[in-house]
Write a protein that holds these residues in place. Sequence first.
Motif, PDB file in Angstrom:
ATOM      1  N   THR A 207       0.833  -1.201   0.000  1.00  0.00           N
ATOM      2  CA  THR A 207       0.000   0.000   0.000  1.00  0.00           C
ATOM      3  C   THR A 207       0.868   1.252   0.000  1.00  0.00           C
ATOM      4  N   GLU A 211       1.027   4.158  -2.937  1.00  0.00           N
ATOM      5  CA  GLU A 211       0.244   5.270  -2.414  1.00  0.00           C
ATOM      6  C   GLU A 211       0.499   6.538  -3.238  1.00  0.00           C
ATOM      7  N   ARG A 224      -0.306  -2.558 -10.181  1.00  0.00           N
ATOM      8  CA  ARG A 224      -1.112  -2.033  -9.079  1.00  0.00           C
ATOM      9  C   ARG A 224      -2.437  -2.777  -8.982  1.00  0.00           C
ATOM     10  N   GLU A 228      -4.026  -4.698  -5.759  1.00  0.00           N
ATOM     11  CA  GLU A 228      -5.359  -4.416  -5.228  1.00  0.00           C
ATOM     12  C   GLU A 228      -6.224  -5.675  -5.183  1.00  0.00           C
ATOM     13  N   LEU A 231      -5.021  -7.902  -2.343  1.00  0.00           N
ATOM     14  CA  LEU A 231      -5.444  -7.397  -1.033  1.00  0.00           C
ATOM     15  C   LEU A 231      -6.922  -7.673  -0.800  1.00  0.00           C
TER      16      LEU A 231
END
Length: 239
Positions: A207, A211, A224, A228, A231
């Motif tokens: 993260t 960020e 990315r 995501e 997660l």
Amino acid sequence: MSETQPTSDEALEIEIPADPLAGHPASAYLWGHVAGSGDVSNDRIEIVTNDEASAQVLAAVAGGDLEHETTSREYAHDTSITRTEDEYTLSIGGDEGDESDESGLLGRSGPLGLPVDGRGNYRFGAFASHDRELIRGLLEGCGTICFKSSSGTVGISFVHEDRDLLELTRELIADCPVEAPLGDLGETSSGGYWFGVDDDAAPAFGTWLYENCEETGLFAPSRRRKLERSLEQADAYDE
């Protein structure tokens, strides 16, 4: 093999450093990629990535020619598994007609002026203030992100044939503002080396790494998205 050129709109979205070797977020991201999946010779730099948007960004930062092909290769952790994927190769220098390289490779007469010495060891001191972009480039160049279905956790690891580069990457991660314990360096079945971020720390580390990346455009959208999704899968597993 087809040739791709960055569009002017894409280039305008990226803050381009006046010198691709000076301390700058884009330079840090570029050289993370060079170290992770690139090759530096006397008159040429080649960078390989599987993400077209990231390849366009690297071309906007450093110039050069971008080519696309589809390749099949062995999986780094298990050579019995092969995968087919798009591959984008950015070639910088090496051609007499390359207008982006009028005074030598990235404006230098030889590779000794680059952040890599004659033995292939990288020097990242100029990018010390941009560690997030540097590590992100390294992850996208030689790292993996996955969801571990057996444990319901996210895995983040770095794989490379150069043990010294992975040792340097470990030092960079140890100095980042997020606590991210690391496993020991191990050998892969293909003869390289690898290490992973502890599963418990992977979500916070991943993260932090991505960020606010939209603000600079210095990231691979496909990587990315993989983070995501992983997660989200881990969150669903916990439920």
